[in-house]
Structures are given as C-alpha cells and as structure tokens.
Design a protein around this motif. Structure first.
Motif, mmCIF file in Angstrom:
data_model
loop_
_atom_site.group_PDB
_atom_site.id
_atom_site.type_symbol
_atom_site.label_atom_id
_atom_site.label_comp_id
_atom_site.label_asym_id
_atom_site.label_seq_id
_atom_site.Cartn_x
_atom_site.Cartn_y
_atom_site.Cartn_z
ATOM 1 N N LEU A 110 32.754 53.972 26.189
ATOM 2 C CA LEU A 110 31.305 54.010 26.133
ATOM 3 C C LEU A 110 30.913 54.827 24.916
ATOM 4 C CD1 LEU A 110 30.346 54.691 29.868
ATOM 5 C CD2 LEU A 110 30.509 52.505 28.693
ATOM 6 N N ASP A 111 29.984 54.311 24.143
ATOM 7 C CA ASP A 111 29.559 55.028 22.946
ATOM 8 C C ASP A 111 28.141 54.593 22.602
ATOM 9 O OD1 ASP A 111 31.415 56.562 20.568
ATOM 10 O OD2 ASP A 111 29.412 55.886 20.004
ATOM 11 N N ASP A 112 27.339 55.562 22.113
ATOM 12 C CA ASP A 112 25.938 55.270 21.793
ATOM 13 C C ASP A 112 25.749 54.665 20.408
ATOM 14 O OD1 ASP A 112 25.097 56.175 24.247
ATOM 15 O OD2 ASP A 112 24.745 58.224 23.571
ATOM 16 N N ALA A 113 26.813 54.596 19.605
ATOM 17 C CA ALA A 113 26.680 54.039 18.257
ATOM 18 C C ALA A 113 26.474 52.527 18.335
ATOM 19 C CB ALA A 113 27.922 54.364 17.437
ATOM 20 N N PRO A 114 25.353 52.009 17.813
ATOM 21 C CA PRO A 114 25.103 50.558 17.884
ATOM 22 C C PRO A 114 26.184 49.746 17.187
ATOM 23 C CG PRO A 114 23.108 51.755 17.241
ATOM 24 C CD PRO A 114 24.236 52.734 17.176
ATOM 25 N N SER A 115 26.759 50.272 16.127
ATOM 26 C CA SER A 115 27.759 49.512 15.367
ATOM 27 C C SER A 115 29.045 49.276 16.151
ATOM 28 C CB SER A 115 28.083 50.248 14.061
ATOM 29 O OG SER A 115 28.618 51.532 14.334
ATOM 30 N N LEU A 116 29.270 50.083 17.212
ATOM 31 C CA LEU A 116 30.505 49.942 17.976
ATOM 32 C C LEU A 116 30.363 49.008 19.170
ATOM 33 C CD1 LEU A 116 31.768 53.652 17.996
ATOM 34 C CD2 LEU A 116 32.675 51.747 16.663
ATOM 35 N N ARG A 117 29.153 48.638 19.521
ATOM 36 C CA ARG A 117 28.935 47.818 20.711
ATOM 37 C C ARG A 117 29.623 46.461 20.554
ATOM 38 N NH1 ARG A 117 25.050 47.772 24.831
ATOM 39 N NH2 ARG A 117 25.992 46.527 26.502
ATOM 40 N N GLY A 118 30.455 46.119 21.517
ATOM 41 C CA GLY A 118 31.162 44.854 21.498
ATOM 42 C C GLY A 118 32.463 44.883 20.722
ATOM 43 N N PRO A 126 37.896 47.503 24.841
ATOM 44 C CA PRO A 126 36.516 47.177 24.448
ATOM 45 C C PRO A 126 35.550 48.356 24.623
ATOM 46 C CG PRO A 126 36.991 46.270 26.602
ATOM 47 C CD PRO A 126 38.283 46.835 26.092
ATOM 48 N N VAL A 127 34.535 48.382 23.751
ATOM 49 C CA VAL A 127 33.409 49.302 23.906
ATOM 50 C C VAL A 127 32.376 48.564 24.750
ATOM 51 C CG1 VAL A 127 31.638 50.655 22.734
ATOM 52 C CG2 VAL A 127 33.898 50.372 21.684
ATOM 53 N N LEU A 128 32.143 49.050 25.968
ATOM 54 C CA LEU A 128 31.410 48.281 26.966
ATOM 55 C C LEU A 128 29.923 48.590 27.037
ATOM 56 C CD1 LEU A 128 34.018 48.496 29.853
ATOM 57 C CD2 LEU A 128 33.686 46.649 28.213
ATOM 58 N N GLY A 129 29.488 49.716 26.485
ATOM 59 C CA GLY A 129 28.066 50.022 26.585
ATOM 60 C C GLY A 129 27.761 51.443 26.166
ATOM 61 N N HIS A 130 26.571 51.917 26.554
ATOM 62 C CA HIS A 130 26.108 53.246 26.210
ATOM 63 C C HIS A 130 26.592 54.266 27.237
ATOM 64 C CE1 HIS A 130 23.521 51.780 23.016
ATOM 65 N NE2 HIS A 130 23.062 50.846 23.836
ATOM 66 N N ASP A 178 24.845 56.454 28.803
ATOM 67 C CA ASP A 178 23.938 56.540 29.946
ATOM 68 C C ASP A 178 24.221 55.476 31.000
ATOM 69 O OD1 ASP A 178 22.659 58.694 28.823
ATOM 70 O OD2 ASP A 178 21.094 57.489 27.861
ATOM 71 N N ASP A 179 24.989 54.435 30.641
ATOM 72 C CA ASP A 179 25.311 53.360 31.582
ATOM 73 C C ASP A 179 26.614 53.624 32.330
ATOM 74 O OD1 ASP A 179 23.080 51.999 30.606
ATOM 75 O OD2 ASP A 179 24.256 51.003 29.045
ATOM 76 N N VAL A 180 27.110 54.849 32.279
ATOM 77 C CA VAL A 180 28.452 55.127 32.789
ATOM 78 C C VAL A 180 28.566 54.826 34.282
ATOM 79 C CG1 VAL A 180 27.896 57.588 33.125
ATOM 80 C CG2 VAL A 180 30.272 56.875 32.936
ATOM 81 N N ALA A 181 27.537 55.114 35.081
ATOM 82 C CA ALA A 181 27.645 54.885 36.526
ATOM 83 C C ALA A 181 27.849 53.408 36.834
ATOM 84 C CB ALA A 181 26.395 55.417 37.228
ATOM 85 N N GLU A 182 27.066 52.548 36.207
ATOM 86 C CA GLU A 182 27.157 51.114 36.459
ATOM 87 C C GLU A 182 28.452 50.534 35.905
ATOM 88 O OE1 GLU A 182 24.622 47.025 35.496
ATOM 89 O OE2 GLU A 182 23.831 48.992 34.945
ATOM 90 N N ILE A 183 28.810 50.914 34.685
ATOM 91 C CA ILE A 183 30.016 50.338 34.074
ATOM 92 C C ILE A 183 31.271 50.852 34.772
ATOM 93 C CG2 ILE A 183 31.349 50.222 31.934
ATOM 94 C CD1 ILE A 183 28.726 50.245 30.404
ATOM 95 N N ALA A 184 31.247 52.097 35.239
ATOM 96 C CA ALA A 184 32.406 52.616 35.976
ATOM 97 C C ALA A 184 32.637 51.803 37.242
ATOM 98 C CB ALA A 184 32.189 54.093 36.315
ATOM 99 N N ARG A 185 31.550 51.413 37.921
ATOM 100 C CA ARG A 185 31.689 50.578 39.113
ATOM 101 C C ARG A 185 32.211 49.192 38.756
ATOM 102 N NH1 ARG A 185 28.721 46.724 40.913
ATOM 103 N NH2 ARG A 185 26.978 47.199 39.506
ATOM 104 N N GLU A 186 31.689 48.620 37.673
ATOM 105 C CA GLU A 186 32.085 47.268 37.297
ATOM 106 C C GLU A 186 33.533 47.204 36.825
ATOM 107 O OE1 GLU A 186 29.181 46.407 34.380
ATOM 108 O OE2 GLU A 186 27.622 45.821 35.817
ATOM 109 N N THR A 187 34.037 48.273 36.256
ATOM 110 C CA THR A 187 35.422 48.277 35.753
ATOM 111 C C THR A 187 36.400 48.910 36.731
ATOM 112 O OG1 THR A 187 34.998 50.374 34.604
ATOM 113 C CG2 THR A 187 34.688 48.356 33.337
ATOM 114 N N ALA A 188 35.913 49.321 37.914
ATOM 115 C CA ALA A 188 36.756 49.969 38.931
ATOM 116 C C ALA A 188 37.445 51.203 38.380
ATOM 117 C CB ALA A 188 37.774 48.976 39.478
ATOM 118 N N ALA A 189 36.763 51.939 37.499
ATOM 119 C CA ALA A 189 37.326 53.174 36.952
ATOM 120 C C ALA A 189 37.428 54.230 38.045
ATOM 121 C CB ALA A 189 36.467 53.675 35.801
ATOM 122 N N ARG A 190 38.432 55.071 37.939
ATOM 123 C CA ARG A 190 38.632 56.139 38.914
ATOM 124 C C ARG A 190 38.504 57.523 38.293
ATOM 125 N NH1 ARG A 190 37.388 52.796 41.474
ATOM 126 N NH2 ARG A 190 38.434 51.633 43.118
#
Length: 637
Positions: free
Chosen positions: A178-186, A193-197, A199-211
């Motif tokens: 996760l990184d806030d730099a727009p140039s790294l998105r995708g 992969p860089v999956l998002g910002h 601030d989106d860590v709660a949602e992306i952690a659930r979607e990726t089953a991170a522990r």
C-alpha cells in the motif's frame, strides 16, 4: 520502460476480470430473456447485440466500478465478497431499470427477468471467484501456505529491502503493498502488486486475507506515523514496523527485524543526530566511571561508552540485581572491554575512592540520583543525602584524584525549582560550581527533561495501567512535559561532555512539550484499545511539587549556541563557594540527626529560588496516636 511493463502486467489481470464480469452480465441478461420469451408462440425478435444491451452493460459496469468490485483479488475471495457482489448486482439493476425507462420505457423488458437478474448474476460472478480460490488453495505450496501473509505499508526502498529479507526467512508471505504515491498505483515491486492507498488498509487487508501489517516507512515523521497507525488499528490486525536506520546502526535492532511501534515513534520529536566523530575523538580509548550504572540513564550511558570507544568502564551501583543485569548485558554485547563492577553507595567515601583507584577514570558520569517528584516531597532527608551530599562526595573525590572530566546529570526541574527534586538537583549543580578549579577537574552539568520509559516515568506506569484494563491516571488535562528517549539523552550527554568547556551547564533542546493526556491516548491506541471506550482516562489533579508546565531556561542564565544545534550552553549563576560549603556541613549534620525541619530550612536558604508548589508543608516530628483503653486519651509527641 520496465516500470511501464510492470504497470501493464499488473493491470492486465484486472482488465480480464472486468471483461469476464461484463460477459456474465450479457449472458445472464440474454439467457433470462430468451428463456422467458421462449415459451411464447410468437416470441419477439431479440438480437444478440443492440443499443439496449450496450446500455445494460454500461450501467452495470459503472456500478461494479463504483462499488469497488475490482479492488479485491480472486485468490482471496470470501463470503464478504459475495455480499459485495450482490450489492453491486442490486444497485446495477436499479441503474439498468432507470436507464432503460428513459431510453424505451422498458419495452420488451420482462418483469420476471428483473426479479431474477441480481440473484442469477451474483451466482455467475461469485462461483468463478470461489472456485478459483479453492483451486489455488488445493495447488498451493504447503510451505507458502504455512507462512504468515503480510501487507506492507510503503513501497519505497525500505519496502523493497523488506521483501528481500522476508523471502530469505521464508516465514512470511508478502501479498501486496500500500502506498499513497499515485505513480506506484497498479505497479509491482519485487513482483508484488501495489494494491491501493494506506488509508484503505482495513478493506484491502480483508480482501487479501492478510494476517499481519508491516509499516515500511522509516523516514515518516510523527504526524504521518500517527495517521498510518490509526489506519492499521482500524483493520483490527496486529502490526509491526521496519526499524529506523538509526536503530539498526546503533545495534538496537537487527536488519530485517520487525519491531513494535513505540510511543517515541508517535510523539512528534525530530531525532537528534550527534557528532559521532567528536564523541569518539573525546571518548576513544578512555577509562570511564558511571555512578548509578544500573539505572535507566546510567545503564544506557555504559552502553554508549562501550559502543563509542571506551576501553574500561567502572560501574558503581548499590542495587545488586541492577548491577548484575547491566554487567551481563555489557559482557555479552561488548566482550572485549574491561569492566570493574563496584557494589556500594557512591555517597560512601570509601566506595568512591576505591572505584576511582581501581578504574583510574579520565571521565566520571554521575547519574546516581533519586528523581521521583511526589515521593521525594515526603523523603527530604534521603533526597538531600543522595542528590546533594553524595554528589559532593563524588565530585570532591574526582577533583582529589585529578579526574579529567566530571559530568553531573541534572534535570530541567532545577531551573526554577518548585519541588524537593528540583531544589536538591539545583544544589548539586551549585556544589559542582563551588569545587571548580581550572587547574584540575573540568566540571560539566547537563540538564534535560523527562526520559521516555525510564524507571519511575509515566510510560511504564501507563503501560501497566493499560494492561490491567485501566483507568489510566493523568494529573491534569493541560499538563505538559518535555520528553526524549533514553539513547538520545545519553548521546547528547556524551556530546555535551565532548565540547570541552570548563565549568559549563548545558541544556538540551527538548523540542516541543508533549501533553501527558496525548501520551496516554497514544499508548492506549498502541495497545490496540480505544481511549474512553476500552480504557478510561481519569484526571487526579496535580500532586505536591508538580508544575503544570516545566521550563528549560532560567532568566538569569544567558544561553549561547554550541557546535551542536541541539545543545545550548548556559552561563552559570554565580555562587559563593564558602556559603555552599558551610551549608553542606550543616546539611550533613542534619542528615545524621534526621532533623527534617532543619533540612527544610537549610534547603530554602541555600537555594533561594526554591518556591515549593502545592502541598509542601514544613516537616514536623511525626505524631504518635495511642489508643489502649477508654480512659487513655490521644496524645501527640
């Protein structure tokens, strides 16, 4: 060019998912209508492609994108993803109905199809995702599945290096950045992969089953760290951080080792970098002696001296367990140095004379002191004996032994003393000034404020209160204190000692004062709890001798800058040596008699700027209450 390829390679699977979902929409819409109208004798003509179908795909695709259906990964699809899909299908139906109503008044659109559409589409979209995950799980490498899936916050150099270290360890499986730099998105870093910002860590952690979450932002300031930690806390997952480069270089963390976020990472203080060359030039190959060597500051001073070139360290400590602990730590980490442990009270002339003869030090750091403000308000005799008379004993012995440098560790509470601690430390400073002889020992005084996590500080107290579930006790909602870490304080002590001025008082720039209320709230959050909800904060009122705000500078001490930007040198206030020595004799005599009123009067006279705060009455002899029989009255001696 490689970055461009990585970005497209990361985007291609997402494009394939979008095309798959739109194909499912087209198939469901067509098949349901053909089944519905297929039972009619004269079914209407239904082409495979029309403006109506294009509008359906556009409306449903737009809803898919807005709902965030493509932020997740099929690899970690789960039941919550099915709910997200159903929500997208239901909202898509609403958009389709609205669009077709405006286009052709829902001509040839079956009401039965509209009812069945979201449920059938959910099955067509969810089933491939779940089947794909099941297939990947069944074919996944066992070693990889046994590892902990982690999400890394920060895709810079620290994140890149972390992935390399984790892959060598084999116990962690990075699943995304996760990184806030727009140039790294995708894009991808080390194939991840860089999956998002952030601030989106709660949602992306659930979607990726991170522990586990790992913060790889060693250069982030305190404000940024507070935001990142708040985002991590919302996820409900444990989190760690990559140690700062400074901690790694100084041996407090190993490369690649993850550490818990500490309170000092969130307090807003800029780290102070000492002039290592000046410290090593002054300290290198020297013999040093540290009093109070088992305490928080004394033990770290020993480590810093060992790390930066001292050849011999004498450790004077009256607590045998503390002495054993620091000695074992030093011998483990710095086995090539010579150590001279001395168990005893540094206020005992025989003890300090023996230590000086055994070690022949070229520098003495006097860190031994009592420092707990409320306690010392009721322990005046011990405060004077340890903070004043023991200081005189050590300082006089150093001058007699021709020690090169004597360093007194003082406090900001000595500036305008309002309590016994401040008054006794100020008198200790005056003792050192009265012993100055420019032909012999150089006397240096270093003042600083509260030291984070030192014995008796609020940090261990708050930590224990939080562990018990609260409440956390704060004296006043407005109270502030200056803080620095133990290593930082000790490094600046060495830096000030290396400057080389005779009869100097150095004040360390402590930055901005920290509200104790904020400190308590941050510590509660670091424990994974919420202030006021999980752990309450109770305000108890200022105790005897406590100020609302501390001061670092005295009006009569003119300050000037030094070679180090964080160290200021004060011009000492003049003292009359003869008067100080007379007062010391009277204080020593009063200590022998345990005469508290005399000690109190002498302290006020010798330190005229001492203005007691709060409940600090002049001590009286203790009252004795005798209750034996009804006929015996209560009497006071």
């Amino acid at each position: 060019m490689s970055a461009w390829r990585d970005r497209w390679s990361g985007a291609l699977p997402r494009v394939a998912v979008v095309l798959h979902d739109l194909a499912m929409v087209w198939i469901v819409w067509e098949v349901l209508h053909r089944l519905r109208y297929g039972v009619m004798l004269n079914p209407p003509d239904m082409p495979f492609w029309s403006a109506e179908i294009a509008l359906v795909l556009a409306a449903q695709g737009l809803v898919f994108w807005q709902v965030g259906l493509y932020r997740g990964l099929w690899r970690f699809a789960s039941v919550p993803d099915l709910w997200n899909i159903f929500k997208a299908c239901a909202l898509g139906l609403f958009a389709i109905v609205l669009g077709l109503f405006l286009y052709n008044r829902l001509n040839l659109v079956s009401r039965t199809v509209l009812v069945m559409y979201p449920f059938v589409l959910m099955g067509m979209l969810g089933a491939p995702r779940l089947l794909y995950r099941a297939w990947k799980d069944s074919h996944a490498d066992r070693g990889e599945e046994a590892s902990v899936r982690i999400l890394i916050l920060g895709a810079g150099h620290a994140g890149d290096a972390l992935v390399r270290d984790l892959r060598r360890l084999g116990t962690y499986q990075p699943v995304g950045f996760l990184d806030d730099a727009p140039s790294l998105r995708g894009s991808k870093v080390q194939g991840i992969p860089v999956l998002g910002h952030v601030d989106d860590v709660a949602e992306i952690a659930r979607e990726t089953a991170a522990r586990l979450l790992v913060i790889a932002m060693p250069s982030a300031d305190a404000t940024e760290m507070q935001r990142v930690v708040a985002s991590c806390e919302r996820s409900g997952l444990p989190f760690r951080m990559v140690p700062r480069l400074r901690d790694t270089l100084e041996g407090r963390s190993l490369p690649g080792q993850l550490k818990e976020v500490a309170i000092e990472d969130l307090l807003g203080r800029q780290q102070v970098l000492p002039d290592w060359k000046a410290i090593r030039d002054w300290l290198g190959a020297r013999s040093v002696l540290v009093t109070g060597a088992g305490g928080s500051v004394g033990s770290e001073l020993c480590r810093q001296c060992a790390r930066h070139g001292a050849r011999r360290i004498a450790l004077v400590e009256q607590d045998e367990f503390a002495l054993i602990t620091i000695l074992a730590s030093l011998r483990r980490d710095f086995p090539d140095l010579e150590y001279i442990p001395v168990l005893g009270d540094c206020g005992d002339t025989a003890v300090i004379d023996y230590a000086l003869k055994a070690a022949e030090p070229e520098a003495v750091f006097h860190a031994a002191a009592y420092k707990h403000v409320p306690l010392l308000e009721t322990q005046l005799r011990e405060a004077v004996r340890n903070n004043v008379l023991a200081t005189e004993t050590v300082a006089r012995a150093c001058r007699a032994a021709q020690v090169g440098t004597f360093v007194l560790i003082s406090t900001d509470k000595a500036v305008d003393p309002g309590n016994v601690l401040g008054a006794t430390k100020r008198l200790g400073e005056m003792v050192c000034q009265s012993l100055v002889d420019h032909r012999s020992t150089r006397f240096v005084t270093v003042r600083f404020g509260n030291v984070l996590d030192s014995a008796g500080s609020v940090v261990p107290l708050f930590r224990e209160q939080i562990r018990r579930g609260g409440p956390v006790t704060v004296t006043d909602p407005e109270v502030t204190r200056y803080f620095m870490t133990i290593p930082e304080a000790c490094q600046l002590i060495l830096q000030a000692s290396a400057i080389g001025t005779h009869e100097a008082i150095y004040t360390l720039d402590m930055g901005e004062p920290v509200p104790i209320r904020l400190l308590a709230e941050q510590m509660i959050r670091l424990a994974g709890k919420q202030p006021g909800r999980d752990v309450s904060i109770v305000y108890t009122g200022l105790r005897a001798g406590e100020k609302l705000h501390e001061t670092l500078f005295h009006a009569d001490e003119r300050y000037r800058s030094t070679a180090h930007p964080k160290i200021l040198q004060a011009e000492p206030r003049p003292v009359v040596s003869r008067e100080v020595h007379l007062a010391l004799g009277k204080l020593r005599d009063a200590c022998k008699r345990y005469d508290l009123p005399a000690l109190d009067e002498l302290l006020r006279q010798t330190v005229p700027e001492f203005q007691p705060i709060g409940l600090h009455p002049r001590p009286n002899p203790p009252a004795t209450t005798v209750v034996a029989f009804p006929t015996v009255a209560t009497r006071k001696n």
